[in-house]
Design a protein around this motif. Structure first.
Motif, mmCIF file in Angstrom:
data_model
loop_
_atom_site.group_PDB
_atom_site.id
_atom_site.type_symbol
_atom_site.label_atom_id
_atom_site.label_comp_id
_atom_site.label_asym_id
_atom_site.label_seq_id
_atom_site.Cartn_x
_atom_site.Cartn_y
_atom_site.Cartn_z
ATOM 1 N N LEU A 152 0.825 -1.202 0.000
ATOM 2 C CA LEU A 152 0.000 0.000 0.000
ATOM 3 C C LEU A 152 0.864 1.257 0.000
ATOM 4 C CD1 LEU A 152 -2.665 -1.138 2.625
ATOM 5 C CD2 LEU A 152 -2.868 -1.167 0.132
ATOM 6 N N PRO A 153 0.320 2.393 -0.453
ATOM 7 C CA PRO A 153 1.080 3.646 -0.416
ATOM 8 C C PRO A 153 1.325 4.093 1.022
ATOM 9 C CG PRO A 153 -1.187 4.027 -1.153
ATOM 10 C CD PRO A 153 -0.986 2.552 -1.118
ATOM 11 N N THR A 154 2.563 4.362 1.336
ATOM 12 C CA THR A 154 2.919 4.712 2.720
ATOM 13 C C THR A 154 2.443 6.101 3.113
ATOM 14 O OG1 THR A 154 5.081 5.491 1.941
ATOM 15 C CG2 THR A 154 4.941 3.200 2.712
ATOM 16 N N LYS A 196 -4.243 5.840 6.331
ATOM 17 C CA LYS A 196 -5.597 5.683 6.865
ATOM 18 C C LYS A 196 -6.635 5.351 5.802
ATOM 19 C CE LYS A 196 -4.807 8.743 10.802
ATOM 20 N NZ LYS A 196 -5.272 9.946 11.554
ATOM 21 N N GLU A 197 -6.204 5.244 4.560
ATOM 22 C CA GLU A 197 -7.152 4.980 3.488
ATOM 23 C C GLU A 197 -7.359 3.488 3.268
ATOM 24 O OE1 GLU A 197 -7.025 7.072 -0.181
ATOM 25 O OE2 GLU A 197 -6.005 8.815 0.700
ATOM 26 N N ASP A 198 -8.599 3.130 2.938
ATOM 27 C CA ASP A 198 -8.932 1.745 2.603
ATOM 28 C C ASP A 198 -9.010 1.617 1.083
ATOM 29 O OD1 ASP A 198 -9.132 0.920 5.252
ATOM 30 O OD2 ASP A 198 -11.224 1.567 5.379
ATOM 31 N N PHE A 199 -8.361 0.589 0.554
ATOM 32 C CA PHE A 199 -8.382 0.334 -0.882
ATOM 33 C C PHE A 199 -9.067 -1.006 -1.126
ATOM 34 C CE2 PHE A 199 -4.744 3.043 -0.003
ATOM 35 C CZ PHE A 199 -4.968 4.095 -0.879
ATOM 36 N N LYS A 200 -9.948 -1.032 -2.109
ATOM 37 C CA LYS A 200 -10.765 -2.214 -2.368
ATOM 38 C C LYS A 200 -10.524 -2.742 -3.779
ATOM 39 C CE LYS A 200 -13.010 -1.828 1.592
ATOM 40 N NZ LYS A 200 -12.870 -2.842 2.673
ATOM 41 N N VAL A 201 -10.914 -3.996 -3.996
ATOM 42 C CA VAL A 201 -10.803 -4.626 -5.301
ATOM 43 C C VAL A 201 -11.972 -5.580 -5.468
ATOM 44 C CG1 VAL A 201 -9.386 -6.567 -4.506
ATOM 45 C CG2 VAL A 201 -9.186 -5.791 -6.879
ATOM 46 N N GLY A 202 -12.402 -5.785 -6.712
ATOM 47 C CA GLY A 202 -13.521 -6.699 -6.977
ATOM 48 C C GLY A 202 -13.043 -8.127 -7.092
ATOM 49 N N PHE A 203 -13.202 -8.726 -8.284
ATOM 50 C CA PHE A 203 -12.794 -10.118 -8.492
ATOM 51 C C PHE A 203 -11.421 -10.242 -9.162
ATOM 52 C CE2 PHE A 203 -17.507 -11.574 -8.671
ATOM 53 C CZ PHE A 203 -17.520 -11.698 -7.284
ATOM 54 N N ALA A 204 -10.691 -9.124 -9.315
ATOM 55 C CA ALA A 204 -9.307 -9.230 -9.786
ATOM 56 C C ALA A 204 -8.512 -10.010 -8.744
ATOM 57 C CB ALA A 204 -8.714 -7.840 -9.992
ATOM 58 N N ALA A 222 1.864 -0.436 -7.063
ATOM 59 C CA ALA A 222 2.010 -1.195 -5.827
ATOM 60 C C ALA A 222 3.167 -2.197 -5.874
ATOM 61 C CB ALA A 222 0.709 -1.922 -5.500
ATOM 62 N N CYS A 223 3.250 -2.967 -6.945
ATOM 63 C CA CYS A 223 4.249 -4.032 -7.004
ATOM 64 C C CYS A 223 4.308 -4.616 -8.402
ATOM 65 C CB CYS A 223 3.912 -5.141 -6.000
ATOM 66 S SG CYS A 223 2.311 -5.928 -6.293
ATOM 67 N N GLY A 262 5.103 -7.078 -15.763
ATOM 68 C CA GLY A 262 4.021 -6.119 -15.613
ATOM 69 C C GLY A 262 3.913 -5.609 -14.196
ATOM 70 N N MET A 263 3.057 -4.603 -13.996
ATOM 71 C CA MET A 263 2.923 -3.950 -12.700
ATOM 72 C C MET A 263 1.458 -3.889 -12.250
ATOM 73 S SD MET A 263 6.130 -3.406 -12.362
ATOM 74 C CE MET A 263 6.188 -2.470 -10.833
ATOM 75 N N GLN A 264 1.265 -3.956 -10.935
ATOM 76 C CA GLN A 264 -0.054 -3.826 -10.326
ATOM 77 C C GLN A 264 -0.196 -2.420 -9.761
ATOM 78 O OE1 GLN A 264 -2.287 -6.102 -10.523
ATOM 79 N NE2 GLN A 264 -1.285 -8.100 -10.682
ATOM 80 N N THR A 265 -1.323 -1.779 -10.035
ATOM 81 C CA THR A 265 -1.504 -0.396 -9.583
ATOM 82 C C THR A 265 -2.823 -0.207 -8.853
ATOM 83 O OG1 THR A 265 -2.633 0.471 -11.543
ATOM 84 C CG2 THR A 265 -0.228 0.327 -11.647
ATOM 85 N N ILE A 266 -2.868 0.878 -8.074
ATOM 86 C CA ILE A 266 -4.063 1.242 -7.313
ATOM 87 C C ILE A 266 -4.434 2.676 -7.675
ATOM 88 C CG2 ILE A 266 -5.059 1.556 -5.020
ATOM 89 C CD1 ILE A 266 -2.958 -0.392 -3.945
#
Length: 489
Positions: free
Chosen positions: A320-322, A326-334, A412-413, A456-460
């Motif tokens: 997660l971004p440092t 305090k933020e919540d990050f969500k994802v669906g079916f990925a 993210a990674c 490849g890269m994963q992003t938020i």
């Protein structure tokens, strides 16, 4: 006796080599033509018209059509979006777009649904007998578990079409152009300043208002339609003549009334280590069509279709971004993160590293890696060090109303790879080795992901609502090294 002799003479005549050859020469081409026509029909998405809706997707020439051509990053305009894909059903064929609305959970409609099979296993709990001694339980646990091309490669042949409400009542694309005029011009790099009253905001707001239609216009009233197609071939199918294309139509945003009428249920769904409650919408599918799909995919257990439950979205808990603790990050079916980015030069470099005898050598298709955003204008693996980027526009709201500015993404990674890219997206055939074997030799570049290779890269997305278009410039705001945090210990 005379009748028997005549019959015997007739049989000998029609089974003679000359007669059989004549029949073959006359009938063979006819049967072949019929089979060819059916085969083409099974592979082709027939244009459809859904009253009150417009087709959302690129038709004709794909933006990846020249993906195997070598481009110099110095002559390619810098990093920019080359192609966009959203995947309405997890692991099924995606929809290529000229422009896409982006939400905090990813591209709109991306991994909105997933197929799942019912998996049963003995309950590990224990019961006590009449003597008070614990004994293994005889109960069974039943769990819906998502399925992917990893184990069911024919999912690659399940095609999807997006149809969204259109107030004009005619079939057009997302940009309001004709179906054959879908290219979006490349945009110039945008500044980070905010602008108001833009055309982009107007387009998005107009699109949302157009979605409110009378219930009498069925699919428009359901937020549009997802059309799903797959080729079904029964066991006995001489010359392929019985192959047919099965079509399933699903609402994109079903109303509460439809959910009640179709008897939607909320059930636990296993996706890797998560068990969110998802909406079982299997009743939307005709029983025969579902049985045919289950047979086509080779699924032995009961098969169901699930939709993301907005109240039960999975949390992103890794990398997660440092600066936003305090933020919540969500994802669906990925699998784990909202948006996947991949450089086309990285795919070409991987192709070049394949062994000479590999079937896919010289034609490694970037679609195998199922990215949302394909990037051009960078060197091979140049995306490996991105930490924060901007691409496209963010749509926000403050006390003065709506505004737009550059859309920021936390990179993210790296993407840890499994054998799913071994599946040919055009045939649904899974290669035993490539490209995974080569990636395993050349791309174990992240100690945190070991023993998995990465590409490849994963992003938020760091915003709630935005837009990205083909041609949009990508600005790299921060660079650095990555260390993959594993999903499982």
């Amino acid at each position: 006796m005379a009748t028997f002799a005549l019959l015997q003479h007739y049989i000998e005549y029609i089974t003679s080599p000359t007669v059989l050859l004549t029949i073959l020469l006359l009938v063979g081409p006819i049967l072949y033509t019929v089979r060819l026509e059916r085969s083409i029909a099974a592979r082709t998405i027939t244009p459809s018209v859904i009253p009150g809706c417009r087709s959302l997707g690129l038709t004709g020439r794909s933006n990846l059509s020249g993906q195997h051509e070598q481009h110099s990053s110095s002559n390619d305009g810098g990093p920019h979006v080359k192609a966009l894909f959203t995947y309405p059903i997890k692991s099924c064929r995606g929809v290529e777009l000229a422009a896409a609305e982006v939400e905090s959970t990813g591209l709109k409609y991306d991994r909105l649904l997933t197929f799942a099979q019912l998996v049963s296993k003995p309950d590990p709990g224990q019961d006590k007998n009449s003597s008070g001694i614990s004994e293994p339980s005889e109960e069974w646990q039943h769990q819906w578990r998502f399925i992917t091309m990893r184990e069911h490669p024919k999912l690659a042949l399940v095609r999807t079409e997006l149809w969204v409400p259109d107030s004009r009542g005619r079939a057009t694309n997302v940009n309001g152009q004709g179906d054959n005029d879908l290219q979006v011009p490349a945009t110039k790099p945008r500044t980070r300043s905010r602008t108001r009253g833009s055309t982009l905001i107007g387009q998005l707001e107009k699109g949302r208002k157009a979605s409110i239609r009378p219930a009498s216009e069925d699919w428009a009233a359901q937020g549009g339609c997802l059309m799903v197609r797959f080729p079904f071939e029964p066991d006995f199918n001489p010359l392929g003549l019985r192959t047919e294309e099965v079509t399933i139509m699903l609402p994109l945003t079903p109303t509460p009334e439809r959910a009640e009428a179709k008897n939607y249920t909320t059930e636990d769904l296993s996706i890797w280590k998560d068990n969110p409650q998802a909406v079982n919408v299997t009743n939307e599918i005709d029983k025969l069509a579902l049985d045919n799909l289950r047979y086509f995919l080779g699924v032995s257990n009961p098969l169901a279709l699930f939709r993301v439950n907005p109240q039960q979205q999975r949390a992103v808990t890794r990398c997660l971004p440092t600066d936003r603790p305090k933020e919540d990050f969500k994802v669906g079916f990925a699998d784990a993160f909202p948006v996947n980015i991949l450089g086309l030069a990285s795919v070409r470099a991987t192709d070049a590293q394949l062994p000479p005898n590999a079937d896919v050598k010289g034609k490694l298709d970037a679609r195998r890696f199922r990215a949302n955003i394909y990037v051009s204008g960078i060197e091979a693996f140049g995306e490996d060090t991105w930490k924060k980027i901007t691409v496209g526009r963010r749509i926000g709201r403050d006390k003065d109303g709506l505004y737009e500015c550059d859309a920021e993404y936390h990179v993210a990674c790296r993407t840890a790879r499994c054998k799913l890219p071994n599946v040919d997206p055009d045939t649904g055939v899974k290669d035993r080795n490539e490209p995974y074997t080569t990636l395993g030799k050349t791309r174990k570049v992240d100690k945190g992901a070991y023993p998995h290779p990465c590409l490849g890269m994963q992003t938020i997305p760091l915003f709630e609502r935005g837009m990205v278009r083909v041609g949009d410039a990508i600005q790299v705001l921060e660079s650095g090294e990555h260390y993959y945090e594993k999903m499982f210990d």
